[in-house]
Structures are given as C-alpha cells and as structure tokens.
Design a protein around this motif. Structure first.
Motif, PDB file in Angstrom:
ATOM      1  N   HIS A   1      -6.927   8.938   2.329  1.00  0.00           N
ATOM      2  CA  HIS A   1      -7.746   7.796   1.925  1.00  0.00           C
ATOM      3  C   HIS A   1      -8.482   7.144   3.089  1.00  0.00           C
ATOM      4  CE1 HIS A   1      -4.927   7.371  -1.791  1.00  0.00           C
ATOM      5  NE2 HIS A   1      -5.927   8.192  -2.033  1.00  0.00           N
TER       6      HIS A   1
ATOM      7  N   SER B   1     -10.242  14.593   6.889  1.00  0.00           N
ATOM      8  CA  SER B   1      -9.030  13.828   6.566  1.00  0.00           C
ATOM      9  C   SER B   1      -8.054  14.659   5.751  1.00  0.00           C
ATOM     10  CB  SER B   1      -9.402  12.550   5.802  1.00  0.00           C
ATOM     11  OG  SER B   1     -10.139  11.670   6.627  1.00  0.00           O
TER      12      SER B   1
ATOM     13  N   GLU C   1      -7.308   5.609   5.792  1.00  0.00           N
ATOM     14  CA  GLU C   1      -6.762   4.359   6.299  1.00  0.00           C
ATOM     15  C   GLU C   1      -6.581   4.423   7.812  1.00  0.00           C
ATOM     16  OE1 GLU C   1      -3.278   3.481   3.987  1.00  0.00           O
ATOM     17  OE2 GLU C   1      -4.385   3.568   2.096  1.00  0.00           O
ATOM     18  N   SER C   2      -6.810   3.311   8.475  1.00  0.00           N
ATOM     19  CA  SER C   2      -6.730   3.250   9.935  1.00  0.00           C
ATOM     20  C   SER C   2      -5.399   2.696  10.420  1.00  0.00           C
ATOM     21  CB  SER C   2      -7.858   2.380  10.482  1.00  0.00           C
ATOM     22  OG  SER C   2      -7.769   1.054   9.980  1.00  0.00           O
ATOM     23  N   GLU C   3      -4.518   2.368   9.494  1.00  0.00           N
ATOM     24  CA  GLU C   3      -3.229   1.790   9.865  1.00  0.00           C
ATOM     25  C   GLU C   3      -2.174   2.231   8.863  1.00  0.00           C
ATOM     26  OE1 GLU C   3      -2.015  -2.536  11.552  1.00  0.00           O
ATOM     27  OE2 GLU C   3      -2.747  -2.533   9.479  1.00  0.00           O
ATOM     28  N   GLY C   4      -1.011   2.577   9.387  1.00  0.00           N
ATOM     29  CA  GLY C   4       0.137   2.887   8.547  1.00  0.00           C
ATOM     30  C   GLY C   4       1.327   2.094   9.040  1.00  0.00           C
TER      31      GLY C   4
ATOM     32  N   GLY D   1      -2.197   8.100   2.898  1.00  0.00           N
ATOM     33  CA  GLY D   1      -2.869   7.168   3.782  1.00  0.00           C
ATOM     34  C   GLY D   1      -3.971   7.835   4.585  1.00  0.00           C
TER      35      GLY D   1
ATOM     36  N   SER E   1      -0.978   0.071  -4.120  1.00  0.00           N
ATOM     37  CA  SER E   1      -1.505   1.382  -4.490  1.00  0.00           C
ATOM     38  C   SER E   1      -0.331   2.339  -4.576  1.00  0.00           C
ATOM     39  CB  SER E   1      -2.537   1.878  -3.478  1.00  0.00           C
ATOM     40  OG  SER E   1      -1.944   2.092  -2.206  1.00  0.00           O
TER      41      SER E   1
ATOM     42  N   ARG F   1       4.003  -1.855  12.088  1.00  0.00           N
ATOM     43  CA  ARG F   1       2.692  -1.241  11.915  1.00  0.00           C
ATOM     44  C   ARG F   1       2.452  -0.180  12.974  1.00  0.00           C
ATOM     45  NH1 ARG F   1      -0.735  -4.435   8.697  1.00  0.00           N
ATOM     46  NH2 ARG F   1       0.311  -6.362   8.000  1.00  0.00           N
TER      47      ARG F   1
ATOM     48  N   ARG G   1      -2.425  -6.010  -4.309  1.00  0.00           N
ATOM     49  CA  ARG G   1      -2.815  -5.151  -3.189  1.00  0.00           C
ATOM     50  C   ARG G   1      -2.152  -3.780  -3.249  1.00  0.00           C
ATOM     51  NH1 ARG G   1      -0.379  -7.078   1.155  1.00  0.00           N
ATOM     52  NH2 ARG G   1      -1.585  -5.660   2.465  1.00  0.00           N
TER      53      ARG G   1
ATOM     54  N   ARG H   1       0.832  -1.200   0.000  1.00  0.00           N
ATOM     55  CA  ARG H   1       0.000   0.000   0.000  1.00  0.00           C
ATOM     56  C   ARG H   1       0.872   1.258   0.000  1.00  0.00           C
ATOM     57  NH1 ARG H   1      -4.845   0.514  -1.331  1.00  0.00           N
ATOM     58  NH2 ARG H   1      -5.131   2.212   0.167  1.00  0.00           N
ATOM     59  N   ASN H   2       0.409   2.283  -0.693  1.00  0.00           N
ATOM     60  CA  ASN H   2       1.033   3.607  -0.664  1.00  0.00           C
ATOM     61  C   ASN H   2       2.498   3.595  -1.091  1.00  0.00           C
ATOM     62  OD1 ASN H   2      -1.298   5.111   0.236  1.00  0.00           O
ATOM     63  ND2 ASN H   2      -1.035   4.097   2.207  1.00  0.00           N
TER      64      ASN H   2
END
Length: 243
Positions: A119, A215, A121-124, A116, A192, A145, A190, A106-107
């Motif tokens: 968009h 956001s 997202e709840s986790e980076g 992140g 992005s 994480r 998966r 991701r990202n």
C-alpha cells in the motif's frame, strides 16, 4: 502466563519473560512445522505444550478445559495464526494480550508487513494490545514505530520491527506481570484490514504504475511466493529480485 505463538514468536517472548512465570506454551495445529521446536522449549521449561485444534473439532472442548485447568492469569500471544475465541480467553483470569507487527489500527489481520509495503506506507511498527473478539481490535497498551524506506524489502522491515518488538516487550513486562497496564481504545475510523495472502495475489501486469510494481516485488521477495507476471507465452515469470 501462557505463551502462545509459533516457534520464533514464543522464543522472542522467552528472551524476556522469566521462566518461572510461564505455566504452559500453546502452538497452532494448523502450523505443525513449529510443533517439534515448541515441544523442546516446553520440555526445557518443564511445562506442557498444548496444541490448539480447529474450532468445532472433536478435540476443541478438551483443549479449552486443559487451558482452564492451568489457572493462569494471562495469555500472551506473539506471532500466531489462530483466533483465540471468547471461551478460551474466559478460561484465563485477565484474558490476553497480543503483539501485532503493525501500527494499529492500520493493517489489522494477516500479513501486515506485506500489506503495508504494497500500500506504499512509509511507516510501520509493532503494537501491544488487549485481545478482544474482533481481530486486532483490542485497546492499545503500547506501540513502537519504524520507518519504511522505498528501497526496503519485507525482510528489512521485519528485522527492524523485531528489534522494536524486543524493546516493546522489555518496556511493558513489569506492568504485564503485575496485571496493571493501561490501554486506550483504537480509533475504528482509521482502521484497515489485511486478509491472508495467497500466491496468486502476487500477480501483476506491466500496465500498473512502476512504483506499484516495485512495492509488490519488494513486499513478496522469496522465501515468500514472489510477485509474478504472465508472459506472452502464458508462462508465469517470478520476480525474485528488485527492479
């Protein structure tokens, strides 16, 4: 090792990498604001600072030769703004590894923390991966994480990731120095990508859902160019605080 990055990125690596393992530092010609500090770091280490020119410039071939003349084992990148092409990686025995401030795949690409948050997202997190020709597409060596709360701005997420980056570097340093790490291919399905953000990307209008506006504002608080809207008079109104 050749350490590659901006001043904060290389400084973070140097907190953990033994100075005796470093043969050079590399900075980006497109980020001249960091070069004076990088020169000071290189002087303290008694190693050269090489400045990567743009590909195709008259200085590029000499830069590649200078990199190869170091006979280094590995390039380690942290917080860098230029692409290391195949010709550069081929000049180093084991190629390169990179620290990327996202949970790959991701990202990939630029501004991963901002994208992140935008968009929702709840986790980076942060990923250590091998460098390949594709941007942030190389096999993953290790990850950490971090949560992203709905009230977090980008600076809070950045600081959380910085702590995990130190942990990631320390945990993987022995096998990186030994050249004995293992890596797992990324799941391209998966993936992005985020392009480099421009100030104009912060524009929104009040017809968007409130959560999307929230956001965008928290992802772009100063010192970044902030989110903004255009008022009835046609004036830009910057959002410098949370809703």
């Amino acid at each position: 090792l050749i350490l590659v990055g901006d001043a904060p990125g290389i400084s973070q690596l140097l907190r953990h990498v033994p100075a005796g393992n470093v043969v050079a530092l590399v900075g980006a010609s497109i980020r001249p604001q960091y070069l004076a500090e990088l020169e000071q770091m290189a002087a303290r280490l008694a190693v050269p600072l090489l400045v990567q020119p743009k590909f195709g410039s008259g200085e590029y071939a000499a830069f590649v030769r200078a990199l190869g003349a170091l006979h280094a084992d590995l390039v380690w990148v942290n917080s860098y703004s230029m692409i290391l092409r195949d010709d550069l990686l081929a000049a180093v025995r084991l190629g390169g590894v990179n620290v990327h401030a996202a949970l790959l795949p991701r990202n990939r690409g630029c501004n991963p923390i901002q994208w992140g948050i935008i968009h929702g997202e709840s986790e980076g997190g942060v990923t250590l991966h091998e460098i390949t020709p594709g941007i942030d597409e190389g096999p993953i060596i290790d990850q950490r994480r971090v949560p992203i709360d709905i009230s977090d701005d980008w600076m809070a997420v950045r600081d959380r990731i910085a702590v995990m980056t130190d942990e990631l570097i320390v945990a993987n340093l022995p096998k990186i120095l030994a050249g004995s790490w293992l890596a797992v291919a990324q799941d391209a399905a998966r993936a992005s990508y985020g392009r480099r953000r421009r100030a104009e990307d912060g524009r929104f209008d009040w017809s968007l859902p409130v959560i999307d506006i929230h956001s965008r504002i928290r992802a772009l608080l100063p010192p970044l160019p902030p989110a903004y809207y255009i008022d009835a008079a046609g004036e830009r109104v910057p959002m410098t605080g949370r809703l």
